[in-house]
Design a protein around this motif. Structure first.
Motif, PDB file in Angstrom:
ATOM      1  N   PHE A   1      -0.273  -5.082   2.059  1.00  0.00           N
ATOM      2  CA  PHE A   1      -0.628  -5.139   0.632  1.00  0.00           C
ATOM      3  C   PHE A   1      -0.087  -3.935  -0.139  1.00  0.00           C
ATOM      4  O   PHE A   1      -0.756  -3.404  -1.026  1.00  0.00           O
TER       5      PHE A   1
ATOM      6  N   TYR B   1     -12.048   4.825   6.937  1.00  0.00           N
ATOM      7  CA  TYR B   1     -10.652   5.231   7.064  1.00  0.00           C
ATOM      8  C   TYR B   1     -10.565   6.723   6.798  1.00  0.00           C
ATOM      9  O   TYR B   1     -11.474   7.304   6.225  1.00  0.00           O
TER      10      TYR B   1
ATOM     11  N   SER C   1      -8.603   4.307  11.236  1.00  0.00           N
ATOM     12  CA  SER C   1      -7.200   4.366  10.800  1.00  0.00           C
ATOM     13  C   SER C   1      -7.030   5.295   9.606  1.00  0.00           C
ATOM     14  O   SER C   1      -8.008   5.673   8.953  1.00  0.00           O
TER      15      SER C   1
ATOM     16  N   ARG D   1     -12.793   1.679  -1.403  1.00  0.00           N
ATOM     17  CA  ARG D   1     -13.629   0.651  -2.052  1.00  0.00           C
ATOM     18  C   ARG D   1     -15.057   1.192  -2.185  1.00  0.00           C
ATOM     19  O   ARG D   1     -15.456   2.084  -1.433  1.00  0.00           O
TER      20      ARG D   1
ATOM     21  N   ILE E   1      -6.399  -3.789  13.455  1.00  0.00           N
ATOM     22  CA  ILE E   1      -5.080  -3.620  12.824  1.00  0.00           C
ATOM     23  C   ILE E   1      -4.428  -4.978  12.580  1.00  0.00           C
ATOM     24  O   ILE E   1      -4.890  -5.993  13.096  1.00  0.00           O
ATOM     25  N   ASP E   2      -3.368  -5.007  11.808  1.00  0.00           N
ATOM     26  CA  ASP E   2      -2.724  -6.281  11.490  1.00  0.00           C
ATOM     27  C   ASP E   2      -1.702  -6.655  12.570  1.00  0.00           C
ATOM     28  O   ASP E   2      -1.495  -5.912  13.533  1.00  0.00           O
TER      29      ASP E   2
ATOM     30  N   ALA F   1       1.949   0.400   9.580  1.00  0.00           N
ATOM     31  CA  ALA F   1       2.532  -0.745   8.891  1.00  0.00           C
ATOM     32  C   ALA F   1       2.190  -0.669   7.420  1.00  0.00           C
ATOM     33  O   ALA F   1       1.256   0.047   7.018  1.00  0.00           O
TER      34      ALA F   1
ATOM     35  N   GLY G   1       1.029  -4.099  13.473  1.00  0.00           N
ATOM     36  CA  GLY G   1       0.538  -3.023  14.329  1.00  0.00           C
ATOM     37  C   GLY G   1       0.357  -3.532  15.752  1.00  0.00           C
ATOM     38  O   GLY G   1       0.667  -2.831  16.726  1.00  0.00           O
TER      39      GLY G   1
ATOM     40  N   GLY H   1      -2.209   3.280   9.370  1.00  0.00           N
ATOM     41  CA  GLY H   1      -1.707   3.743  10.659  1.00  0.00           C
ATOM     42  C   GLY H   1      -2.811   4.180  11.602  1.00  0.00           C
ATOM     43  O   GLY H   1      -3.905   4.548  11.184  1.00  0.00           O
ATOM     44  N   THR H   2      -2.504   4.117  12.897  1.00  0.00           N
ATOM     45  CA  THR H   2      -3.451   4.512  13.945  1.00  0.00           C
ATOM     46  C   THR H   2      -2.980   5.810  14.574  1.00  0.00           C
ATOM     47  O   THR H   2      -1.833   5.895  15.017  1.00  0.00           O
TER      48      THR H   2
ATOM     49  N   ARG I   1      -4.002 -12.120  -1.434  1.00  0.00           N
ATOM     50  CA  ARG I   1      -4.651 -12.043  -0.118  1.00  0.00           C
ATOM     51  C   ARG I   1      -4.608 -13.389   0.606  1.00  0.00           C
ATOM     52  O   ARG I   1      -4.526 -13.425   1.829  1.00  0.00           O
TER      53      ARG I   1
HETATM   54  P1  5GP Z   1      -8.391  -3.452   4.393  1.00  0.00           P
HETATM   55  O1  5GP Z   1      -7.593  -2.829   3.274  1.00  0.00           O
HETATM   56  O2  5GP Z   1      -9.015  -4.756   3.960  1.00  0.00           O
HETATM   57  O3  5GP Z   1      -9.372  -2.497   4.985  1.00  0.00           O
HETATM   58  O4  5GP Z   1      -7.365  -3.816   5.562  1.00  0.00           O
HETATM   59  C1  5GP Z   1      -6.254  -4.595   5.298  1.00  0.00           C
HETATM   60  C2  5GP Z   1      -5.511  -4.922   6.583  1.00  0.00           C
HETATM   61  O5  5GP Z   1      -4.953  -3.737   7.171  1.00  0.00           O
HETATM   62  C3  5GP Z   1      -6.371  -5.539   7.680  1.00  0.00           C
HETATM   63  O6  5GP Z   1      -5.696  -6.671   8.193  1.00  0.00           O
HETATM   64  C4  5GP Z   1      -6.480  -4.456   8.712  1.00  0.00           C
HETATM   65  O7  5GP Z   1      -6.604  -4.996  10.019  1.00  0.00           O
HETATM   66  C5  5GP Z   1      -5.151  -3.763   8.551  1.00  0.00           C
HETATM   67  N1  5GP Z   1      -5.219  -2.401   9.100  1.00  0.00           N
HETATM   68  C6  5GP Z   1      -6.234  -1.500   9.000  1.00  0.00           C
HETATM   69  N2  5GP Z   1      -5.938  -0.365   9.644  1.00  0.00           N
HETATM   70  C7  5GP Z   1      -4.708  -0.535  10.182  1.00  0.00           C
HETATM   71  C8  5GP Z   1      -3.850   0.288  10.985  1.00  0.00           C
HETATM   72  O8  5GP Z   1      -4.157   1.421  11.350  1.00  0.00           O
HETATM   73  N3  5GP Z   1      -2.650  -0.246  11.334  1.00  0.00           N
HETATM   74  C9  5GP Z   1      -2.254  -1.504  10.959  1.00  0.00           C
HETATM   75  N4  5GP Z   1      -1.078  -1.941  11.388  1.00  0.00           N
HETATM   76  N5  5GP Z   1      -3.040  -2.298  10.214  1.00  0.00           N
HETATM   77  C10 5GP Z   1      -4.242  -1.828   9.833  1.00  0.00           C
END
Ligand code: 5GP
Length: 209
Positions: free
Chosen positions: A79, A55, A39, A46, A104-105, A76, A108, A84-85, A150
């Motif tokens: 936080f 990412y 994504s 981090r 994705i969440d 989307a 998405g 995005g995908t 969170r």
């Molecule tokens: P983190 O910041 O911990 O890597 O991800 C936080 C949240 O963002 C997770 O629930 C993850 O599934 C969601 N997320 C990561 N990539 C995407 C994406 O491309 N699209 C959407 N809609 N959510 C995403």
């Protein structure tokens, strides 16, 4: 006929163990190639993360430009950051017969479901709220404020569990991994998929001589 991979969505509250499960799935024996979509996000990197691998890290202006260009399959705000995908990356992989996994969440997941009704969606739940909090604290990377945030976010993610086709409770990690492999194989064995893969076989079985 064109090869078509399966598209899967994995959603979970942060701390449910989704990333470890995906890593274990990719290491498992598989009859078909698998790939996790990378994504694009505006959140800060981090420790230990690699640009282009975990990412594609971009700034807000770049992300908003890509939204306008229609580059995203779905996107989307999570936080306070964009995620995005990329549409092109997924379609290319599916066309090559690769099974693609979207981490994705729920927001998405809703958008992808509208575009691809055949998508298989999986929700990964932690065994309890107490255990989820323990796991979030165990990471030791986030402040109290971030953890409280969170936890609230986790509850919001969990409130969408009924929108998913499958649910895995990640209590015992080995069991949860096996459950995930089972779901993937189940999808691959469906007639709609088998008909594409075994076209020649059925031609042969139905031939008169
Ligand atoms: P983190 O910041 O911990 O890597 O991800 C936080 C949240 O963002 C997770 O629930 C993850 O599934 C969601 N997320 C990561 N990539 C995407 C994406 O491309 N699209 C959407 N809609 N959510 C995403």
């Amino acid at each position: 006929m064109m090869a078509t991979g399966n598209l899967f969505i994995l959603s979970a509250p942060s701390g449910a163990g989704k990333s470890s499960l995906i890593t274990a799935l990719l290491k498992s024996d598989s009859a078909r190639p698998m790939q996790v979509s990378v994504s694009t996000t505006t959140r800060a990197m981090r420790p230990g993360e690699v640009d282009g691998q975990h990412y594609h890290f971009v700034d807000k202006t770049t992300f908003e430009k890509q939204i306008k260009q229609g580059a995203f399959y779905e996107y989307a705000e999570v936080f306070g950051n964009y995620y995005g995908t990329s549409e092109q990356a997924i379609d290319d992989q599916l066309a090559k017969g690769i099974d693609v996994f979207l981490d994705i969440d729920w927001q998405g997941a809703q958008q992808v479901r509208m575009k691809k009704p055949g998508v298989t969606t999986i929700f990964i739940a932690p065994p309890s709220q107490a255990e989820l909090e323990k796991r979030l604290r165990g990471r030791g990377q986030d402040s109290e404020d971030v953890i409280a945030d969170r936890m609230a976010q986790a509850q919001s993610e969990c409130s969408h569990y009924q929108e998913f086709d499958y649910i895995i409770v990640n209590d015992d990690f080995e069991q949860a991994t096996q459950d995930l492999v089972t779901i993937v194989n189940n999808q691959r064995l469906k007639r709609s998929q088998q008909t594409i893969i075994h076209q020649d076989l059925f031609k042969d079985l139905l031939a008169n001589d």
